[in-house]
Design a protein around this motif. Structure first.
Motif, PDB file in Angstrom:
ATOM      1  N   TYR A 101      66.087-109.860  -7.928  1.00 33.27           N
ATOM      2  CA  TYR A 101      66.527-110.987  -7.663  1.00 33.27           C
ATOM      3  C   TYR A 101      67.693-110.669  -6.580  1.00 33.27           C
ATOM      4  O   TYR A 101      68.052-111.194  -5.526  1.00 33.27           O
ATOM      5  CB  TYR A 101      66.822-112.061  -8.481  1.00 33.27           C
ATOM      6  N   MET A 102      68.537-109.621  -7.245  1.00 32.60           N
ATOM      7  CA  MET A 102      69.880-109.297  -6.544  1.00 32.60           C
ATOM      8  C   MET A 102      69.468-108.241  -5.415  1.00 32.60           C
ATOM      9  O   MET A 102      69.972-108.475  -4.341  1.00 32.60           O
ATOM     10  CB  MET A 102      70.653-108.353  -7.849  1.00 32.60           C
ATOM     11  N   VAL A 103      68.430-107.295  -5.668  1.00 40.18           N
ATOM     12  CA  VAL A 103      68.101-106.307  -4.471  1.00 40.18           C
ATOM     13  C   VAL A 103      67.336-107.116  -3.350  1.00 40.18           C
ATOM     14  O   VAL A 103      67.745-106.772  -2.048  1.00 40.18           O
ATOM     15  CB  VAL A 103      67.523-105.357  -5.065  1.00 40.18           C
ATOM     16  N   GLU A 104      66.613-107.645  -3.686  1.00 35.52           N
ATOM     17  CA  GLU A 104      65.799-108.390  -2.614  1.00 35.52           C
ATOM     18  C   GLU A 104      66.235-109.863  -2.055  1.00 35.52           C
ATOM     19  O   GLU A 104      66.193-110.131  -0.720  1.00 35.52           O
ATOM     20  CB  GLU A 104      64.154-108.665  -3.068  1.00 35.52           C
ATOM     21  N   GLY A 105      66.407-110.512  -3.148  1.00 37.49           N
ATOM     22  CA  GLY A 105      66.961-112.004  -2.475  1.00 37.49           C
ATOM     23  C   GLY A 105      66.031-113.264  -1.838  1.00 37.49           C
ATOM     24  O   GLY A 105      65.091-112.759  -1.893  1.00 37.49           O
ATOM     25  N   GLU A 106      66.588-114.175  -1.692  1.00 36.19           N
ATOM     26  CA  GLU A 106      65.836-115.381  -1.257  1.00 36.19           C
ATOM     27  C   GLU A 106      65.008-114.902  -0.039  1.00 36.19           C
ATOM     28  O   GLU A 106      64.029-115.393   0.186  1.00 36.19           O
ATOM     29  CB  GLU A 106      66.632-116.406  -0.980  1.00 36.19           C
ATOM     30  N   VAL A 165      53.723-109.831 -13.427  1.00 38.26           N
ATOM     31  CA  VAL A 165      52.679-109.230 -12.727  1.00 38.26           C
ATOM     32  C   VAL A 165      52.502-107.691 -12.349  1.00 38.26           C
ATOM     33  O   VAL A 165      51.137-107.105 -12.539  1.00 38.26           O
ATOM     34  CB  VAL A 165      52.473-110.107 -11.541  1.00 38.26           C
ATOM     35  N   THR A 166      53.544-107.378 -12.159  1.00 35.56           N
ATOM     36  CA  THR A 166      53.600-105.640 -11.824  1.00 35.56           C
ATOM     37  C   THR A 166      53.347-104.784 -13.101  1.00 35.56           C
ATOM     38  O   THR A 166      52.285-103.904 -13.138  1.00 35.56           O
ATOM     39  CB  THR A 166      54.920-105.477 -11.256  1.00 35.56           C
ATOM     40  N   ILE A 208      53.939-111.909  -3.977  1.00 35.81           N
ATOM     41  CA  ILE A 208      55.262-111.849  -3.768  1.00 35.81           C
ATOM     42  C   ILE A 208      55.652-110.275  -4.153  1.00 35.81           C
ATOM     43  O   ILE A 208      55.257-109.741  -5.000  1.00 35.81           O
ATOM     44  CB  ILE A 208      56.300-112.578  -4.656  1.00 35.81           C
ATOM     45  N   THR A 209      55.888-109.453  -2.771  1.00 37.17           N
ATOM     46  CA  THR A 209      56.204-108.053  -2.955  1.00 37.17           C
ATOM     47  C   THR A 209      57.533-107.835  -2.228  1.00 37.17           C
ATOM     48  O   THR A 209      58.078-108.546  -1.463  1.00 37.17           O
ATOM     49  CB  THR A 209      55.037-107.269  -2.221  1.00 37.17           C
ATOM     50  N   PRO A 210      58.191-106.798  -2.850  1.00 35.93           N
ATOM     51  CA  PRO A 210      59.390-106.365  -2.269  1.00 35.93           C
ATOM     52  C   PRO A 210      59.255-105.711  -0.851  1.00 35.93           C
ATOM     53  O   PRO A 210      58.221-104.939  -0.631  1.00 35.93           O
ATOM     54  CB  PRO A 210      59.865-105.193  -3.454  1.00 35.93           C
ATOM     55  N   LYS A 211      60.282-105.957   0.048  1.00 37.59           N
ATOM     56  CA  LYS A 211      60.370-105.581   1.198  1.00 37.59           C
ATOM     57  C   LYS A 211      61.124-104.430   1.692  1.00 37.59           C
ATOM     58  O   LYS A 211      61.172-104.002   2.482  1.00 37.59           O
ATOM     59  CB  LYS A 211      60.601-106.838   2.258  1.00 37.59           C
ATOM     60  N   PRO A 257      65.046 -99.892  -1.875  1.00 39.64           N
ATOM     61  CA  PRO A 257      65.407 -99.922  -3.051  1.00 39.64           C
ATOM     62  C   PRO A 257      64.408-100.920  -4.005  1.00 39.64           C
ATOM     63  O   PRO A 257      64.040-100.394  -5.066  1.00 39.64           O
ATOM     64  CB  PRO A 257      66.644-100.460  -2.910  1.00 39.64           C
ATOM     65  N   GLY A 258      63.796-101.912  -3.512  1.00 38.30           N
ATOM     66  CA  GLY A 258      63.304-102.718  -4.155  1.00 38.30           C
ATOM     67  C   GLY A 258      61.830-102.035  -4.384  1.00 38.30           C
ATOM     68  O   GLY A 258      61.150-102.319  -5.465  1.00 38.30           O
ATOM     69  N   GLN A 259      61.190-101.371  -3.407  1.00 40.94           N
ATOM     70  CA  GLN A 259      59.776-100.725  -3.397  1.00 40.94           C
ATOM     71  C   GLN A 259      59.929 -99.591  -4.385  1.00 40.94           C
ATOM     72  O   GLN A 259      59.152 -99.191  -5.080  1.00 40.94           O
ATOM     73  CB  GLN A 259      59.522-100.244  -2.001  1.00 40.94           C
ATOM     74  N   PHE A 260      61.101 -98.901  -4.471  1.00 45.73           N
ATOM     75  CA  PHE A 260      61.378 -97.910  -5.372  1.00 45.73           C
ATOM     76  C   PHE A 260      61.395 -98.433  -7.005  1.00 45.73           C
ATOM     77  O   PHE A 260      60.728 -97.951  -7.679  1.00 45.73           O
ATOM     78  CB  PHE A 260      62.779 -97.069  -5.105  1.00 45.73           C
ATOM     79  N   ILE A 261      62.068 -99.504  -6.985  1.00 47.23           N
ATOM     80  CA  ILE A 261      62.122-100.026  -8.459  1.00 47.23           C
ATOM     81  C   ILE A 261      60.584-100.574  -8.755  1.00 47.23           C
ATOM     82  O   ILE A 261      60.143-100.532  -9.911  1.00 47.23           O
ATOM     83  CB  ILE A 261      63.099-101.310  -8.605  1.00 47.23           C
ATOM     84  N   ALA A 262      59.938-101.114  -7.926  1.00 37.59           N
ATOM     85  CA  ALA A 262      58.551-101.730  -8.151  1.00 37.59           C
ATOM     86  C   ALA A 262      57.657-100.236  -8.591  1.00 37.59           C
ATOM     87  O   ALA A 262      56.824-100.532  -9.444  1.00 37.59           O
ATOM     88  CB  ALA A 262      58.079-102.418  -6.763  1.00 37.59           C
ATOM     89  N   SER A 263      57.870 -99.351  -8.051  1.00 37.54           N
ATOM     90  CA  SER A 263      57.128 -98.095  -8.227  1.00 37.54           C
ATOM     91  C   SER A 263      57.147 -97.479  -9.539  1.00 37.54           C
ATOM     92  O   SER A 263      56.552 -97.296 -10.343  1.00 37.54           O
ATOM     93  CB  SER A 263      57.292 -96.986  -7.181  1.00 37.54           C
ATOM     94  N   LEU A 264      58.550 -97.636 -10.051  1.00 40.58           N
ATOM     95  CA  LEU A 264      58.798 -97.363 -11.404  1.00 40.58           C
ATOM     96  C   LEU A 264      58.171 -98.106 -12.372  1.00 40.58           C
ATOM     97  O   LEU A 264      57.884 -97.851 -13.517  1.00 40.58           O
ATOM     98  CB  LEU A 264      60.532 -97.275 -11.592  1.00 40.58           C
ATOM     99  N   LEU A 265      58.205 -99.443 -12.024  1.00 39.24           N
ATOM    100  CA  LEU A 265      57.821-100.539 -12.907  1.00 39.24           C
ATOM    101  C   LEU A 265      56.201-100.556 -13.131  1.00 39.24           C
ATOM    102  O   LEU A 265      55.582-100.733 -13.998  1.00 39.24           O
ATOM    103  CB  LEU A 265      58.255-101.955 -12.426  1.00 39.24           C
ATOM    104  N   MET A 266      55.626-100.014 -12.070  1.00 36.08           N
ATOM    105  CA  MET A 266      54.055-100.055 -11.921  1.00 36.08           C
ATOM    106  C   MET A 266      53.648 -98.787 -12.868  1.00 36.08           C
ATOM    107  O   MET A 266      52.672 -98.869 -13.611  1.00 36.08           O
ATOM    108  CB  MET A 266      53.741 -99.675 -10.662  1.00 36.08           C
ATOM    109  N   ILE A 267      54.375 -97.737 -12.774  1.00 34.71           N
ATOM    110  CA  ILE A 267      54.174 -96.547 -13.702  1.00 34.71           C
ATOM    111  C   ILE A 267      54.442 -96.904 -15.100  1.00 34.71           C
ATOM    112  O   ILE A 267      53.576 -96.608 -15.970  1.00 34.71           O
ATOM    113  CB  ILE A 267      55.256 -95.492 -13.272  1.00 34.71           C
TER     114      ILE A 267
END
Length: 276
Positions: free
Chosen positions: A176-181, A197-198, A207-210, A213-223
């Motif tokens: 929420y802080m990194v991606e925002g509204e 979901v991830t 809903i996906t990070p754009k 930094p958000g995509q990097f966090i998403a990659s860690l969460l997927m692993i």
């Protein structure tokens, strides 16, 4: 003439009903169980057919009459089950007792809340009695092993789910802080939804990070999600191995409360103490 104690089997009509309703060793008992299973299948089929619009328009009245006929039959059967055991309240609170009751309630509730009769499909749970009718005691034993393993795993899985929930809250707040509204993360609960979901590797994609930094966090969460799936599996597997070392089960139903799944060497019911 010996007096009947609280642990003695039911006598007279109650004993006759218990033999037919709860046991399948006699021809009458097996015939009752087979007829019950066929009736359950027909009642579930009627509920399913009513949900099909063309069939409902053409045969709706007949289907509703059949549903109420099945409900009356199951109500009579439920009452007879309570009469056949020495401790009816214990049977009413057992798994099968609750399933039998829930199989009746939707019809009566539909008088006040139209549409709830669709919940009658819960009657399909009553087909679990097929394991006893067909003498598949080994299946009952395996089901008991699974339940024992799940009960033993509950404390560990509770702690694990607590850790997962904490991770979801933290990662949802970070996204929420990194991606925002601007990128769809308009609230912390929305970020938590994305994290769930991830982590569960479902990946709806709504809903996906754009940002990088958000995509990097998403990659860690997927692993991390692969570990989330593996941990509870390992916990339950260990408990299953431990529970499998136990012995088989006695197919006899308790004359006191109707409970099943006793150990083969059991003399008294593990639920109400009645002599088997």
């Amino acid at each position: 003439m010996p007096l009947h104690s609280e642990q003695s089997p039911p006598a007279g009509v109650r004993a006759w009903l218990h033999e037919i309703i709860f046991e399948s060793d006699t021809p009458a008992g097996k015939a009752f169980d087979v007829a019950l299973l066929c009736t359950i299948l027909l009642s579930v089929l009627a509920v399913m057919l009513e949900s099909v619009a063309p069939i409902r328009v053409k045969y709706g009245a007949a289907i509703r009459i059949s549903e109420w006929a099945f409900t009356v039959l199951f109500t009579v059967e439920y009452v007879l089950r309570l009469v056949a055991v020495r401790r009816p309240l214990l049977y009413a609170r057992s798994f099968y007792g609750l399933v039998d009751l829930l199989a009746l309630l939707p019809s009566y509730v539909s008088l006040l809340v139209p549409g709830t009769q669709s919940l009658l499909v819960i009657r399909v749970l009553r087909l679990l009695r097929v394991f006893r009718v067909l003498k598949l005691v080994s299946f009952l034993g395996e089901a008991e092993v699974l339940l024992t393993a799940l009960r033993a795993s509950r404390p560990k899985i509770t702690v694990f789910l607590g850790a997962v929930l904490s991770t979801v809250v933290i990662m949802g707040s970070v996204m929420y802080m990194v991606e925002g509204e601007a990128n769809g993360f308009d609230s912390i609960p929305r970020g938590m939804y994305w994290a769930i979901v991830t982590m569960t590797t479902v990946g709806f994609g709504d809903i996906t990070p754009k940002t990088v930094p958000g995509q990097f966090i998403a990659s860690l969460l997927m692993i991390m999600g692969y570990g989330v799936l593996a941990v509870p599996t390992g916990i339950v597997s260990v408990e299953l191995a431990a529970a499998s070392r136990r012995g088989g089960l006695n197919p006899e139903a308790c004359p006191g409360c109707g409970a099943e799944g006793h150990d083969v060497d059991a003399v008294f019911c593990k639920r109400c103490g009645t002599r088997l």
